[in-house]
Write a protein that holds these residues in place. Structure first.
Motif, mmCIF file in Angstrom:
data_model
loop_
_atom_site.group_PDB
_atom_site.id
_atom_site.type_symbol
_atom_site.label_atom_id
_atom_site.label_comp_id
_atom_site.label_asym_id
_atom_site.label_seq_id
_atom_site.Cartn_x
_atom_site.Cartn_y
_atom_site.Cartn_z
ATOM 1 N N PRO A 28 0.814 -1.221 0.000
ATOM 2 C CA PRO A 28 0.000 0.000 0.000
ATOM 3 C C PRO A 28 0.853 1.281 0.000
ATOM 4 C CG PRO A 28 -0.821 -1.551 1.634
ATOM 5 C CD PRO A 28 0.452 -2.130 1.106
ATOM 6 N N ALA A 29 1.935 1.278 0.763
ATOM 7 C CA ALA A 29 2.721 2.511 0.899
ATOM 8 C C ALA A 29 3.553 2.818 -0.336
ATOM 9 C CB ALA A 29 3.627 2.415 2.133
ATOM 10 N N LEU A 30 4.041 1.775 -0.998
ATOM 11 C CA LEU A 30 4.944 2.039 -2.125
ATOM 12 C C LEU A 30 4.208 2.687 -3.295
ATOM 13 C CD1 LEU A 30 4.616 -0.204 -4.629
ATOM 14 C CD2 LEU A 30 5.790 -1.679 -3.005
ATOM 15 N N SER A 31 2.877 2.530 -3.332
ATOM 16 C CA SER A 31 2.132 3.091 -4.470
ATOM 17 C C SER A 31 2.268 4.610 -4.506
ATOM 18 C CB SER A 31 0.664 2.671 -4.403
ATOM 19 O OG SER A 31 0.020 3.234 -3.281
ATOM 20 N N SER A 32 2.125 5.258 -3.371
ATOM 21 C CA SER A 32 2.224 6.729 -3.350
ATOM 22 C C SER A 32 3.679 7.172 -3.265
ATOM 23 C CB SER A 32 1.432 7.293 -2.170
ATOM 24 O OG SER A 32 1.727 6.593 -0.981
ATOM 25 N N TRP A 33 4.509 6.382 -2.564
ATOM 26 C CA TRP A 33 5.940 6.728 -2.464
ATOM 27 C C TRP A 33 6.568 6.758 -3.859
ATOM 28 C CZ3 TRP A 33 8.785 7.496 2.228
ATOM 29 C CH2 TRP A 33 10.164 7.669 2.040
ATOM 30 N N ALA A 34 6.329 5.704 -4.644
ATOM 31 C CA ALA A 34 6.900 5.639 -5.995
ATOM 32 C C ALA A 34 6.354 6.776 -6.849
ATOM 33 C CB ALA A 34 6.585 4.293 -6.637
ATOM 34 N N GLU A 74 14.595 3.335 1.266
ATOM 35 C CA GLU A 74 14.210 4.449 2.146
ATOM 36 C C GLU A 74 12.832 4.224 2.751
ATOM 37 O OE1 GLU A 74 14.385 8.949 1.623
ATOM 38 O OE2 GLU A 74 15.703 8.205 0.037
ATOM 39 N N LEU A 75 11.929 3.669 1.924
ATOM 40 C CA LEU A 75 10.570 3.442 2.426
ATOM 41 C C LEU A 75 10.554 2.375 3.525
ATOM 42 C CD1 LEU A 75 7.518 3.807 2.409
ATOM 43 C CD2 LEU A 75 7.402 2.317 0.392
ATOM 44 N N VAL A 76 11.301 1.294 3.322
ATOM 45 C CA VAL A 76 11.380 0.242 4.356
ATOM 46 C C VAL A 76 11.864 0.866 5.676
ATOM 47 C CG1 VAL A 76 12.726 -1.766 5.104
ATOM 48 C CG2 VAL A 76 11.645 -1.772 2.858
ATOM 49 N N MET A 133 -2.516 5.181 3.225
ATOM 50 C CA MET A 133 -1.062 5.328 3.321
ATOM 51 C C MET A 133 -0.589 6.520 2.499
ATOM 52 S SD MET A 133 -0.022 3.204 5.489
ATOM 53 C CE MET A 133 1.663 3.637 5.306
ATOM 54 N N ALA A 134 -1.285 6.807 1.385
ATOM 55 C CA ALA A 134 -0.889 7.942 0.539
ATOM 56 C C ALA A 134 -0.994 9.258 1.314
ATOM 57 C CB ALA A 134 -1.751 7.991 -0.717
ATOM 58 N N ALA A 170 10.685 2.637 11.108
ATOM 59 C CA ALA A 170 10.840 3.669 12.146
ATOM 60 C C ALA A 170 9.516 3.964 12.857
ATOM 61 C CB ALA A 170 11.398 4.948 11.517
ATOM 62 N N GLY A 171 8.390 3.458 12.304
ATOM 63 C CA GLY A 171 7.078 3.646 12.939
ATOM 64 C C GLY A 171 6.317 4.812 12.341
ATOM 65 N N GLY A 172 5.009 4.888 12.644
ATOM 66 C CA GLY A 172 4.193 5.995 12.175
ATOM 67 C C GLY A 172 3.449 5.720 10.881
ATOM 68 N N MET A 173 3.924 4.731 10.105
ATOM 69 C CA MET A 173 3.207 4.360 8.879
ATOM 70 C C MET A 173 3.011 2.856 8.920
ATOM 71 S SD MET A 173 4.657 6.353 5.583
ATOM 72 C CE MET A 173 6.401 6.352 5.854
ATOM 73 N N SER A 174 1.788 2.400 9.180
ATOM 74 C CA SER A 174 1.630 0.945 9.196
ATOM 75 C C SER A 174 0.203 0.527 8.871
ATOM 76 C CB SER A 174 2.056 0.360 10.542
ATOM 77 O OG SER A 174 1.173 0.782 11.546
ATOM 78 N N VAL A 175 0.111 -0.640 8.255
ATOM 79 C CA VAL A 175 -1.166 -1.310 8.018
ATOM 80 C C VAL A 175 -1.169 -2.522 8.954
ATOM 81 C CG1 VAL A 175 -2.475 -2.643 6.314
ATOM 82 C CG2 VAL A 175 -1.325 -0.520 5.625
#
Ligand SMILES: NC(=O)c1ccc[n+]([C@@H]2O[C@H](COP(=O)([O-])OP(=O)(O)OC[C@H]3O[C@@H](n4cnc5c(N)ncnc54)[C@H](OP(=O)(O)O)[C@@H]3O)[C@@H](O)[C@H]2O)c1
Length: 319
Positions: free
Chosen positions: A116-122, A279-281, A148-149, A286-291
């Protein structure tokens, strides 16, 4: 011959099945790793159903599109073995594609969150010239990738993030997770268009998880309300929850500095992906972004495939 447990796609019309298959052996330059956790994402199911651009050409094939693995030296890594599958006790990887996972990171949380997170990160890091201080519309913000976006855009420095989606409860929660404004997408098209025009007329980037007719309406509403026609608006197609096609008028393309482009695994070079996902991993660890992971064991792969994730959770198979 040494055997291991795995989940095999034997037909595109059925979920993968739990099977015993020969364990893999590494060719020169490859490494055999232990799989710890695999995500069951929309793309994972689409691949196993023969509906994705990376679906296997021949069956049977290993299910799974990503994994957190333990390498021979004991370290953890995130991998996306494109086309090769990941749902087995052991898989072979190209060590150059292994993304390091910091010590102490939870493999289940990481594998639930990465897709989910990599979609907006990329999209924001590689597809558009996004800069800190700009504003972002997330169209379809109530699913895992959309939610996540909102967080990713804020993490990358967005000054204003507008979350648009159908589920009012989830939208309200997003205001405590970074959204500066929310727009509810309702069957009342006029009210939806008015609300989008008011909240999102001046955005720099739209991250679109919906597409189809709702996107036609949203594009029209935003473009007609824009006051600075030469201010660039990049509209990024990421998901297709509302349909796979849109009709877009030439007038819309000419009347504003407006670009439409897509973002997905096929649109970003592998070395760029490696750098960005490292960087995303680290940011997720580091916390704060999770499903929230919803764990299943490998021998219940068929139940995992049938499970409907609740908002904010993602099915994960633990090995
Ligand atoms: N390109 C990429 O790199 C990439 C990566 C990951 C995901 N994706 C894509 O992004 C999309 C979402 O994935 P996900 O993992 O977030 O799935 P998800 O967690 O299941 O969320 C999907 C959400 O879409 C919303 N939705 C469905 N139809 C809608 C509509 N007509 N209008 C507005 N919202 C609608 C639903 O929310 P409500 O019921 O609350 O409205 C649902 O919760 C999928 O198409 C997926 O393939 C793309």
């Amino acid at each position: 011959m040494s055997m291991m447990n795995a989940a095999l796609v034997e037909s595109f019309d059925e979920p993968p099945h739990f099977r015993s298959i020969p364990a893999p052996e590494a060719a020169p330059g490859q490494e055999v790793v232990d799989v710890l956790a695999v995500g069951v994402h929309r793309a994972t199911k689409g691949i196993a159903a023969g509906k994705h651009y990376t679906s296997p050409k021949e069956l049977p094939a290993l299910a799974g599109a990503d994994a957190v693995v333990r390498r021979a030296d004991g370290s953890l890594a995130f991998v996306m073995p494109m086309g090769a599958g990941s749902l087995a006790e052991r898989i072979v990887i190209d060590p150059a594609t292994a993304i390091p996972v910091p010590d102490g990171a939870d493999p289940a949380v990481l594998v639930a969150t990465m897709n989910p997170a990599l979609s907006s990160w990329a999209a924001l890091r590689t597809r558009v010239p996004f800069r800190a201080g700009q504003s972002v519309l997330v169209h379809g913000a109530t699913g895992n990738a959309g939610s996540m976006a909102v967080k990713v855009a804020k993490h990358l420095g967005a000054e204003r993030v507008i979350a648009a989606g159908r589920n009012r409860t989830r939208l309200d929660e997003l205001t405590t997770e970074g959204a500066d404004d929310i727009v509810q997408l309702t069957p009342d098209q006029d009210a939806t268009a008015t609300a989008l025009a008011k909240a999102a007329a001046e955005v720099d980037v739209a991250l679109d998880y919906v597409w189809g007719p709702p996107t036609e309406l949203a594009m029209r509403a935003v473009l007609e309300a824009r006051t600075q026609h030469t201010r660039l608006l990049d509209w990024v197609q990421i998901g297709g929850m509302g349909g796979d096609t849109i009709t877009l008028s030439g007038h819309a393309m000419r009347s504003n500095a407006f670009r439409v482009l897509g973002s997905g695994i096929g649109a970003v070079a592998m070395d760029v992906m490696q750098r960005e996902f490292t960087e995303l991993v680290a940011a997720i660890a580091a916390g704060g972004m999770s499903v929230r992971p919803r764990p299943f064991p490998l021998d219940q792969v068929e139940a995992a495939w049938a499970h409907q994730d609740a908002p904010g959770e993602r099915t994960v198979i633990l090995l």
